[in-house]
Scaffold this motif. Structure first.
Motif, short mmCIF file in Angstrom:
data_model
loop_
_atom_site.label_atom_id
_atom_site.label_comp_id
_atom_site.label_asym_id
_atom_site.label_seq_id
_atom_site.Cartn_x
_atom_site.Cartn_y
_atom_site.Cartn_z
N GLY A 171 1.65 6.97 0.18
CA GLY A 171 0.23 6.90 -0.15
C GLY A 171 -0.16 7.63 -1.42
N LYS A 174 -3.63 5.47 -7.04
CA LYS A 174 -2.18 5.34 -7.24
C LYS A 174 -1.84 5.33 -8.73
N THR A 229 -8.54 0.89 -6.95
CA THR A 229 -8.65 2.36 -6.97
C THR A 229 -7.75 2.95 -8.04
N ARG A 238 -10.99 10.51 -7.35
CA ARG A 238 -11.96 9.78 -6.53
C ARG A 238 -12.67 8.72 -7.38
N GLN A 296 -8.81 4.60 7.22
CA GLN A 296 -9.71 3.47 6.94
C GLN A 296 -10.34 2.96 8.24
N PHE A 303 -11.69 4.18 -2.79
CA PHE A 303 -11.88 2.96 -2.02
C PHE A 303 -12.43 3.31 -0.63
N GLY A 304 -12.05 4.49 -0.15
CA GLY A 304 -12.56 4.93 1.16
C GLY A 304 -14.08 4.92 1.19
N ASP A 329 -8.20 -5.10 -0.25
CA ASP A 329 -7.84 -3.75 -0.69
C ASP A 329 -6.60 -3.87 -1.59
C1 PLP Z 1 -3.89 1.09 1.87
C2 PLP Z 1 -4.64 1.97 0.93
N1 PLP Z 1 -5.80 1.55 0.46
C3 PLP Z 1 -6.53 2.31 -0.40
C4 PLP Z 1 -6.09 3.55 -0.79
C5 PLP Z 1 -6.90 4.35 -1.74
O1 PLP Z 1 -7.94 5.00 -1.16
P1 PLP Z 1 -8.86 5.94 -2.04
O2 PLP Z 1 -9.24 5.20 -3.26
O3 PLP Z 1 -10.02 6.22 -1.14
O4 PLP Z 1 -8.08 7.18 -2.35
C6 PLP Z 1 -4.90 4.03 -0.30
C7 PLP Z 1 -4.46 5.37 -0.68
O5 PLP Z 1 -3.68 6.04 -0.03
C8 PLP Z 1 -4.14 3.23 0.58
O6 PLP Z 1 -2.96 3.64 1.04
#
Ligand code: PLP
Length: 549
Positions: A165, A370, A367, A377, A260, A231-232, A338
């Motif tokens: 992640g 990564k 997002t 954020r 999520q 994205f959260g 996503d």
């Molecule tokens: C499946 C998935 N979606 C989205 C995200 C990104 O989330 P965010 O932008 O809230 O950090 C991640 C990050 O770990 C993820 O593993």
């Protein structure tokens, strides 16, 4: 009493009514009060004690206590005790003189003397000749346990971090980011720093609109893009908007990111998990008996990771994509795409975003978590027309808008071409990592099947049936200092199949058959996470526990 703390306290201006309050003249030209300069009468032992000159600085509420029937002295004792207990008055803090506090609170000096005396006797305060009254060093009882853990605090720790992640944080492009920040701030108009649109800065929305069209085939424009805090957050806003439009349930993949699902539940939606197979989520079931539902039970959306199913790694097949979009059109639903690691595809042609199939029915989410860093954020949603207003309204309610300076910097990073160069560099880096992982496992743990590796920053390692149970394997991993999860951690729940009206599963049939046959153990390994220097040792530790699996 032990030595006073060395933290400089608030620096008072000349204490007017405090003849017995220690006064000082700055000696070194740096400090302006007792907290920084020392006191002539005390030889400097309390030079740096936090210092409170006035009773009004203590925020002691006597009126409430008086109204509740407490006597003046008892009310003062209570208020002081509470201030020490809850940490507002830190150990070592010097209290105002009895005269100063009496004057500030409009009570007799003697009452303060008696209250100080009582609290000194109880051990809350201490008094030393010439030092005045201070909060006792160990007066504040430590709160029992720690405050409720926040998500980051719950992260397990170990020597070898292979938790899926996250990117390799050592790759964050510090110089490029700094250069972009410098340039972006130099040219930003004054009004860029004002409150602005909840959709986000127009510079970033323009840059993203072009970038997403170019690299992911997303069909959108700046007026339909919303910048959010990860994205959260975007997912939470979408869930609340859908709830507001009457949705009661949302379909999710049978395996996915547990936080999520928490976000969706917190917005009041029930979850309907879809089984997975090697072609991705069974979106064909959306049209089945459990897929409709009216009233409070209405299925309003499906959340998918079409480019690279998280965590099993399958790409959503073309007919499954079409089935999801068809369902959304026919049932007035939405697909939430996503695209969390869309930039990192290694072996096959990049799969374009599903959103292009129908921008009115598919919300695209991306997002920087990564590609740059999760701590930024920074994420974005490309919204269908109908959702722009409700989601923007909820974003404004949540936090007005995302912080401007990072948005301007990111926009410059993209338009200058620095972002493309950074992503290309990361892609090579992660691909090399993945190849090292695959080679090491082939040599040292050949019974392991590595799947889900055509893209992304993690792999699923499947062990053959008859291996040790997943929980035991994880325990051994922990003992070897490895931080990682088993596939089961991502499972949407025991009712994964029943939720859409299917027969109960006999085994782990919610996962792709080639990722979890017969409930054989599987580990999810984030090979991008460690910095370069730590990766070989992490790989050694991983191969070590798998060899004995
Ligand atoms: C499946 C998935 N979606 C989205 C995200 C990104 O989330 P965010 O932008 O809230 O950090 C991640 C990050 O770990 C993820 O593993």
């Amino acid at each position: 009493m032990s030595r006073p703390r060395t933290t400089p306290g608030p620096v008072p201006s000349a204490p007017r009514n405090a003849p017995d309050t220690p006064r000082s003249a700055p000696r070194d030209g740096l400090g302006t009060g007792p907290g920084s300069s020392g006191d002539a009468r005390d030889g400097g032992a309390r030079d740096h004690a936090p210092w409170t000159a006035f009773g009004s600085d203590l925020h002691l509420d006597l009126t409430g206590r008086r109204a509740a029937g407490a006597g003046l002295r008892a009310a003062l004792e209570d208020a002081l005790r509470e201030a020490v207990q809850d940490g507002r008055l830190a150990p070592g803090t010097r209290l105002p003189s009895s005269r100063a506090l009496g004057e500030d609170l409009g009570i007799a000096r003697n009452t303060v003397v008696e209250a100080y005396g009582q609290l000194t006797a109880e051990g809350w305060l201490g008094a030393r000749p010439g030092s005045g009254t201070t909060v006792a060093e160990r007066a504040a009882p430590r709160p029992a346990g720690r405050p409720a853990a926040v998500r980051a605090d719950r992260r397990p720790t170990g020597r070898h971090d292979l938790l899926a992640g996250r990117p390799d944080l050592s790759l964050f492009p510090r110089s490029a980011w700094l250069a972009s920040a410098r340039r972006a701030l130099a040219v930003a108009p004054h009004d860029a720093f004002d409150y602005g649109s909840p959709l986000g800065r127009i510079e970033l929305r323009r840059a993203l609109s072009d970038y997403l069209a170019r690299v992911r085939g997303v069909r959108t424009d700046p007026d339909r893009l919303l910048v959010c805090a990860g994205f959260g957050q975007g997912l939470g806003l979408l869930a609340a908007a859908l709830r507001g439009r009457g949705a009661g349930r949302i379909a999710v993949e049978g395996y996915g990111l547990p936080p999520q699902r928490e976000v969706l539940r917190a917005a009041g939606l029930d979850l309907a998990p879809l089984p997975l197979d090697s072609h991705g989520a069974r979106t064909d079931l959306l049209d089945g008996p459990g897929g409709g539902g009216g009233g409070a039970d209405r299925l309003g959306a499906v959340l998918l990771t079409p480019a690279h199913q998280f965590p099993t790694g399958a790409a959503l097949a073309a007919d499954r994509r079409a089935a999801a979009v068809r369902w959304a059109r026919e049932r007035d639903g939405y697909v939430i795409e996503d695209d969390y690691d869309g930039e990192f595809r290694y072996d096959r042609q990049p799969l374009g975003a599903m959103q292009a199939l129908d921008p009115d029915r598919v919300v695209y989410g991306g997002t920087a978590a990564k590609s740059l860093a999760p701590g930024l954020r920074l994420a974005w949603l490309a919204l269908p027309d109908e959702l722009v207003e409700p989601v923007a309204r909820l974003k404004a309610l949540a936090d007005t808008m995302s912080p401007v300076t990072d948005q301007l910097t990111f926009a410059e990073l993209i338009t200058s071409g620095r972002y493309d160069r950074h992503v290309r560099r990361c892609r090579l880096h992660y691909r090399r990592r993945r190849d090292l992982l695959v080679t090491a496992l082939a040599e040292r743990a050949p019974q392991v099947r590595v799947t889900g590796i055509a893209a992304g920053l993690h792999a699923v390692l499947q062990l053959p049936p008859g291996s040790r149970p997943e929980a035991e394997l994880l325990e051994r991993a922990r003992a070897a200092g490895l931080v990682l999860t088993g596939l089961d951690w991502y499972r949407a729940g025991p009712d994964a199949e029943r939720a859409l009206g299917l027969p109960a599963p006999e085994n782990r049939s919610g996962a792709a058959p080639d990722t979890a046959p017969n409930a054989a153990p599987a580990l999810v390994v984030g090979y991008a996470t460690p910095p370069d220097h730590a990766f070989p040792a992490a790989l050694d530790a991983l191969c070590g526990i798998l060899r004995e699996s």
